[in-house]
Design a protein around this motif. Structure first.
Motif, PDB file in Angstrom:
ATOM      1  N   THR A 295       0.586  -1.125  -0.056  1.00 21.50           N
ATOM      2  CA  THR A 295      -0.154  -0.040   0.020  1.00 21.50           C
ATOM      3  C   THR A 295       0.836   1.301   0.236  1.00 21.50           C
ATOM      4  OG1 THR A 295      -0.055  -0.318   2.299  1.00 21.50           O
ATOM      5  CG2 THR A 295      -2.074  -1.041   0.872  1.00 21.50           C
ATOM      6  N   GLN A 296       2.325   1.038  -0.083  1.00 23.63           N
ATOM      7  CA  GLN A 296       3.149   2.079  -0.220  1.00 23.63           C
ATOM      8  C   GLN A 296       3.682   2.241  -1.526  1.00 23.63           C
ATOM      9  OE1 GLN A 296       5.646   2.276   3.448  1.00 23.63           O
ATOM     10  NE2 GLN A 296       4.725   0.024   3.497  1.00 23.63           N
ATOM     11  N   PRO A 297       3.063   3.373  -2.637  1.00 23.55           N
ATOM     12  CA  PRO A 297       3.585   3.224  -3.754  1.00 23.55           C
ATOM     13  C   PRO A 297       4.957   3.771  -4.204  1.00 23.55           C
ATOM     14  CG  PRO A 297       1.534   4.519  -3.655  1.00 23.55           C
ATOM     15  CD  PRO A 297       2.201   4.176  -2.116  1.00 23.55           C
ATOM     16  N   GLN A 298       5.627   4.139  -3.180  1.00 23.43           N
ATOM     17  CA  GLN A 298       6.998   4.520  -3.389  1.00 23.43           C
ATOM     18  C   GLN A 298       7.851   3.216  -3.126  1.00 23.43           C
ATOM     19  OE1 GLN A 298       5.299   5.759  -1.077  1.00 23.43           O
ATOM     20  NE2 GLN A 298       5.827   5.555   0.789  1.00 23.43           N
ATOM     21  N   LYS A 299       7.339   2.338  -2.258  1.00 22.06           N
ATOM     22  CA  LYS A 299       7.719   0.911  -2.276  1.00 22.06           C
ATOM     23  C   LYS A 299       7.743  -0.069  -3.367  1.00 22.06           C
ATOM     24  CE  LYS A 299       8.618  -2.436   1.335  1.00 22.06           C
ATOM     25  NZ  LYS A 299       9.780  -2.164   1.525  1.00 22.06           N
TER      26      LYS A 299
ATOM     27  N   ILE B 192       7.249   1.151  -6.487  1.00 21.37           N
ATOM     28  CA  ILE B 192       8.104   1.804  -7.450  1.00 21.37           C
ATOM     29  C   ILE B 192       9.598   1.304  -7.336  1.00 21.37           C
ATOM     30  CG2 ILE B 192       9.025   4.170  -8.398  1.00 21.37           C
ATOM     31  CD1 ILE B 192       5.877   4.973  -8.056  1.00 21.37           C
TER      32      ILE B 192
ATOM     33  N   PHE C 184      10.585  -1.198  -6.276  1.00 27.25           N
ATOM     34  CA  PHE C 184      10.692  -2.633  -6.663  1.00 27.25           C
ATOM     35  C   PHE C 184      10.771  -2.710  -8.078  1.00 27.25           C
ATOM     36  CE2 PHE C 184       8.239  -6.272  -7.922  1.00 27.25           C
ATOM     37  CZ  PHE C 184       9.055  -7.144  -7.899  1.00 27.25           C
ATOM     38  N   LEU C 185       9.954  -1.807  -8.665  1.00 19.98           N
ATOM     39  CA  LEU C 185       9.812  -1.921 -10.232  1.00 19.98           C
ATOM     40  C   LEU C 185      11.152  -1.003 -10.950  1.00 19.98           C
ATOM     41  CD1 LEU C 185       6.136  -1.614 -10.714  1.00 19.98           C
ATOM     42  CD2 LEU C 185       7.213  -3.585 -10.934  1.00 19.98           C
ATOM     43  N   ASP C 186      11.535  -0.297 -10.255  1.00 23.21           N
ATOM     44  CA  ASP C 186      12.511   0.677 -10.960  1.00 23.21           C
ATOM     45  C   ASP C 186      13.901   0.042 -10.882  1.00 23.21           C
ATOM     46  OD1 ASP C 186      14.171   2.742 -11.720  1.00 23.21           O
ATOM     47  OD2 ASP C 186      14.236   3.914  -9.819  1.00 23.21           O
TER      48      ASP C 186
ATOM     49  N   GLY D 155       1.897   4.708 -11.578  1.00 21.89           N
ATOM     50  CA  GLY D 155       1.394   5.265 -10.410  1.00 21.89           C
ATOM     51  C   GLY D 155       1.712   4.255  -9.238  1.00 21.89           C
TER      52      GLY D 155
ATOM     53  N   TYR E 150       0.462   1.668  -8.010  1.00 21.44           N
ATOM     54  CA  TYR E 150      -0.667   1.109  -7.325  1.00 21.44           C
ATOM     55  C   TYR E 150      -1.436   0.150  -8.224  1.00 21.44           C
ATOM     56  CZ  TYR E 150      -1.618   4.642  -3.605  1.00 21.44           C
ATOM     57  OH  TYR E 150      -1.877   5.328  -2.547  1.00 21.44           O
TER      58      TYR E 150
ATOM     59  N   LEU F 262       2.279   3.164   7.111  1.00 18.52           N
ATOM     60  CA  LEU F 262       1.892   2.458   5.818  1.00 18.52           C
ATOM     61  C   LEU F 262       1.126   2.878   4.697  1.00 18.52           C
ATOM     62  CD1 LEU F 262       1.783  -0.957   8.007  1.00 18.52           C
ATOM     63  CD2 LEU F 262       3.855   0.276   6.984  1.00 18.52           C
TER      64      LEU F 262
ATOM     65  N   ILE G 273       1.195   6.252   3.545  1.00 16.28           N
ATOM     66  CA  ILE G 273       1.299   7.529   2.853  1.00 16.28           C
ATOM     67  C   ILE G 273       2.261   7.365   1.651  1.00 16.28           C
ATOM     68  CG2 ILE G 273       3.169   9.592   3.337  1.00 16.28           C
ATOM     69  CD1 ILE G 273       2.764   9.067   6.231  1.00 16.28           C
TER      70      ILE G 273
ATOM     71  N   SER H 209       5.620   8.965  -3.254  1.00 17.02           N
ATOM     72  CA  SER H 209       6.209   8.474  -4.638  1.00 17.02           C
ATOM     73  C   SER H 209       6.614   9.821  -5.498  1.00 17.02           C
ATOM     74  CB  SER H 209       5.191   7.772  -5.315  1.00 17.02           C
ATOM     75  OG  SER H 209       4.110   8.300  -5.743  1.00 17.02           O
TER      76      SER H 209
ATOM     77  N   ALA I   9      -2.160   6.679 -14.885  1.00 13.53           N
ATOM     78  CA  ALA I   9      -1.985   5.320 -14.277  1.00 13.53           C
ATOM     79  C   ALA I   9      -3.233   4.627 -14.217  1.00 13.53           C
ATOM     80  CB  ALA I   9      -1.280   5.367 -13.009  1.00 13.53           C
TER      81      ALA I   9
ATOM     82  N   PHE J   7       8.392  -2.845 -14.742  1.00  8.98           N
ATOM     83  CA  PHE J   7       9.688  -2.524 -14.709  1.00  8.98           C
ATOM     84  C   PHE J   7      10.177  -1.514 -15.633  1.00  8.98           C
ATOM     85  CE2 PHE J   7      10.589  -7.323 -12.946  1.00  8.98           C
ATOM     86  CZ  PHE J   7      10.739  -6.689 -11.763  1.00  8.98           C
TER      87      PHE J   7
ATOM     88  N   ALA K  30       8.273   2.021 -14.808  1.00 11.26           N
ATOM     89  CA  ALA K  30       8.834   2.677 -13.449  1.00 11.26           C
ATOM     90  C   ALA K  30      10.362   3.215 -13.805  1.00 11.26           C
ATOM     91  CB  ALA K  30       8.846   1.754 -12.455  1.00 11.26           C
ATOM     92  N   SER K  31      10.851   2.113 -14.344  1.00 12.82           N
ATOM     93  CA  SER K  31      12.464   2.928 -14.742  1.00 12.82           C
ATOM     94  C   SER K  31      12.463   3.955 -15.728  1.00 12.82           C
ATOM     95  CB  SER K  31      13.222   1.574 -15.199  1.00 12.82           C
ATOM     96  OG  SER K  31      13.056   0.340 -14.512  1.00 12.82           O
TER      97      SER K  31
END
Lengths: 148, 142
Positions: free
Chosen positions: A30-34, A36, A38-40, A105, A107, B75, B77, B80, B90, B132, B135-136
């Motif tokens: 539920t944390q988009p930065q996490k 991203i 992972f995907l980046d 995104g 999500y 958990l 917030i 990004s 998206a 991948f 996002a990259s």
């Protein structure tokens, strides 16, 4: 009797949603930065979210083998497995489009619905757009009839 | 390995096991695959006797979020830094793509692969690869 079974299905679905949601929250989905992170692959890659699937799949792989032997599910008369087998263009193209949106995104549908519980504006905006995207597919599908 | 990564992996494994258990319960009780995009999309088409359990499942997800947010707001917030325009794009892609592709991370990635479905394996490889890539590219250029 029939109505009772439907009621139990509804209760069961709610509990499954709760457990699934807790799983998504604990895992970090539920944390988009996490997501991203992972995907980046070009940044400082965070591989941890790979373990969500790596843990969920074996659990369900084992349970599926056992459950498939039952004549019917506990609260329904028949199974509702997807039956389609062929690899179609819509399957691949749709999945590519989904992946793109996921990477942009951060999500996917489940975590976004869970994160709706936080009431954050960006989640609401995401879910409205997602719903419009689904609705637009339904609109097109009435005319084109995709062989999904 | 640094401690933060180890903690992240442990969380991912625990969460993943819960997701596997939830999908198993859905199958053994309701006889259904836990594909969240499909379940949600099914609400939009309003089929009689098929809507209530879908709404209940989605409400279960949202309720977990309401309770989770009360206990652990950190958990949820979104750090990004994605603009609302990016989020709209998206959302449209995720909505359209998951229905055209008959599934998302849960339906194809967990349930389908666990059932050894080739269709789901192909779909998962496709959305992981484009995820991948997207996002990259996004992180690199924006």
């Amino acid at each position: 009797m029939e109505l009772k079974k439907y009621l139990y299905q509804v209760i069961s679905a709610f509990i499954v949603g709760l457990i699934f949601g807790v799983g998504l929250i604990i895992s970090g989905m539920t944390q988009p930065q996490k997501v991203i992170g992972f995907l980046d692959l070009l940044g400082s890659w965070d591989p941890s979210l790979m373990f969500v699937m790596l843990a969920a799949i074996p659990v369900h792989f084992i349970s599926y083998r056992l459950i498939a032997k039952m004549p019917s599910p506990i609260l329904d008369w028949k199974w509702h497995y997807p039956t389609k087998k062929e690899i179609t263009k819509p399957l691949v193209i749709g999945s590519i489009l989904f992946g793109f949106g996921w990477g942009v995104g951060g999500y996917c549908p489940g975590p976004a619905l869970v994160a709706l519980g936080s009431g954050a504006l960006n989640v609401i905006v995401f879910l409205i757009s997602m719903t419009i995207g689904m609705w637009f597919f339904g609109f097109l599908n009435k005319r084109i009839k995709f062989n999904r | 390995m640094n401690e933060l990564l180890v903690a992240s992996i442990i969380h991912a494994v625990v969460g993943g096991i819960l997701i596997g258990i939830a999908s198993s319960l859905m199958l053994v009780f309701n006889g259904r695959v836990t594909g969240i995009a499909g379940i949600y999309n099914g609400i939009l088409s309003f089929v009689k006797k098929d809507t209530a359990w879908r709404v209940a499942f989605v409400l279960g997800l949202v309720t977990s979020g309401i309770i989770g947010f009360r206990l652990f707001p950190e958990l949820f917030i979104n750090q990004s830094g994605r603009s609302l325009v990016a989020i709209v794009v998206a959302g449209l892609l995720v909505g359209f793509g998951t229905v055209l592709g008959s599934g998302c991370t849960s339906g194809h990635g967990v349930c389908g692969i666990a059932r050894l479905s080739i269709r789901s394996l192909v779909a998962t490889l496709a959305f992981m690869a484009s995820g991948f890539l997207a996002a990259s590219i996004f992180e690199y250029y924006f």
